[in-house]
Design a protein around this motif. Sequence first.
Motif, short mmCIF file in Angstrom:
data_model
loop_
_atom_site.label_atom_id
_atom_site.label_comp_id
_atom_site.label_asym_id
_atom_site.label_seq_id
_atom_site.Cartn_x
_atom_site.Cartn_y
_atom_site.Cartn_z
N ILE A 232 0.75 -1.24 -0.01
CA ILE A 232 0.00 -0.14 0.00
C ILE A 232 1.10 1.23 0.09
O ILE A 232 0.43 2.07 -0.82
N GLU A 233 2.08 1.36 0.92
CA GLU A 233 2.80 2.31 0.78
C GLU A 233 3.84 2.44 -0.44
O GLU A 233 4.38 3.64 -0.54
N GLN A 234 3.77 1.71 -1.07
CA GLN A 234 4.60 1.62 -2.27
C GLN A 234 4.04 1.00 -3.55
O GLN A 234 4.35 -0.19 -3.75
N PRO A 235 3.10 1.61 -3.91
CA PRO A 235 2.06 0.98 -5.27
C PRO A 235 3.02 0.82 -6.26
O PRO A 235 3.83 1.35 -6.67
N ILE A 236 2.34 -0.26 -7.04
CA ILE A 236 2.97 -0.41 -8.55
C ILE A 236 1.95 0.16 -9.27
O ILE A 236 0.83 -0.31 -9.46
N PHE A 237 2.64 1.35 -10.05
CA PHE A 237 1.82 1.79 -10.97
C PHE A 237 1.72 1.22 -12.39
O PHE A 237 2.62 0.75 -12.71
N THR A 238 0.63 1.67 -13.27
CA THR A 238 0.44 0.97 -14.60
C THR A 238 -0.50 1.93 -15.34
O THR A 238 -1.03 2.76 -14.69
N LYS A 239 -0.64 1.65 -16.56
CA LYS A 239 -1.42 2.69 -17.47
C LYS A 239 -2.97 2.14 -16.97
O LYS A 239 -3.39 0.96 -17.00
N VAL A 240 -3.58 3.39 -16.84
CA VAL A 240 -5.02 3.36 -16.34
C VAL A 240 -5.80 3.08 -17.54
O VAL A 240 -5.83 3.77 -18.68
N LYS A 241 -6.60 2.00 -17.56
CA LYS A 241 -7.91 1.79 -18.52
C LYS A 241 -9.20 1.99 -17.96
O LYS A 241 -9.48 1.24 -17.12
N ASP A 242 -10.24 2.84 -18.52
CA ASP A 242 -11.43 3.05 -17.77
C ASP A 242 -12.33 1.64 -18.55
O ASP A 242 -12.67 2.07 -19.63
#
Length: 342
Positions: A232-242
Amino acid sequence: MNNHLLGVIDATTYHEGLDELTIHRSLAAVPFAGRYRLIDFILSNMVNSGIESVAIFPKYQYRSLMDHLGSGKNWDLNRKRDGLFFFPSPMLDSPNNGIGSFNHFAANIDYFYRSSQDYALIANCFTIFNMDFTPVLERHIRAGCDITTINKDGQPLEIYLVKKSLLINMILSRGETGYSCISDIVSDIHHPYTLCTYEYTGAAVMVDSVQTYFHASMDLLNPPIWKDLFLIEQPIFTKVKDEPPTRYLNGCSVQNSIVANGCQIEGKVENSIISRGVKIGKNTIIKNCIVMQKCEIQEGCVLDSVILDKDVKVEKGTHLSGTETSPFVVRKGTVQGALMNS
């Protein structure tokens, strides 16, 4: 102190053991865990460590990688100052001897000259882990190291920290020294530098074959491993798709699986990873499988220990199976039919 660190990701690596998954994409862009790409982990680690300037050095098949990363917005790297940079290799025929090619860096030496950071973190694109690099930099400076290599269980993860001015000198002197990359120096017992090691104690997997990719994916179904990787404190980010939520229709069954959004499930899914926009028909059984984005598996199919790349269509009544040590891989965009496999 974090602002003194420059991020450099070597995305030129090619592993023969991953041929089936890298025909249409670079290794950095291989999908993982239903909604991520392999590069998301090292890139997120850098951003979570306060790195504000990241250079990516790709070589082959990098269109999908650039499409995934875009301007870097999802990693907060779309900045007026610093941010995300791409430097494709101009030397397509030159061999890859290791992580951090000095020839590739030399072709883009202005980037290093213009960067304000004092240190550079040079990393591969295919290690799955979650790490804060701040303690590595602090110890590197405190111990007076020239190069710090990050290890896991005594084995190198092919991630190196070096002072930027020293890196520039290594690049410019490559003709005299014979060193073609950072890993050349580390593997030479006669190198003239002060080499330090930093032992990483968390979960880490270097994906260099279909087998390691499959095992690393299946391990995510173990809650302690998932929690060790996705913090939670170090999230893995990625491309957001709605996309809309997944639809679970009457009669379906899903057990011990990871299911992304936008799917439609009518069959049975067990111990599997299902990516975005997948359709699974009635009376179909999916066990121990990795199903990538927008695949369609029609009615009455049985899949066990199978990896379906993106946009695969499995026709009605098809049976496909592999093993834990040798999963059956179906290439991107292909059609698998019952008659083909009979």
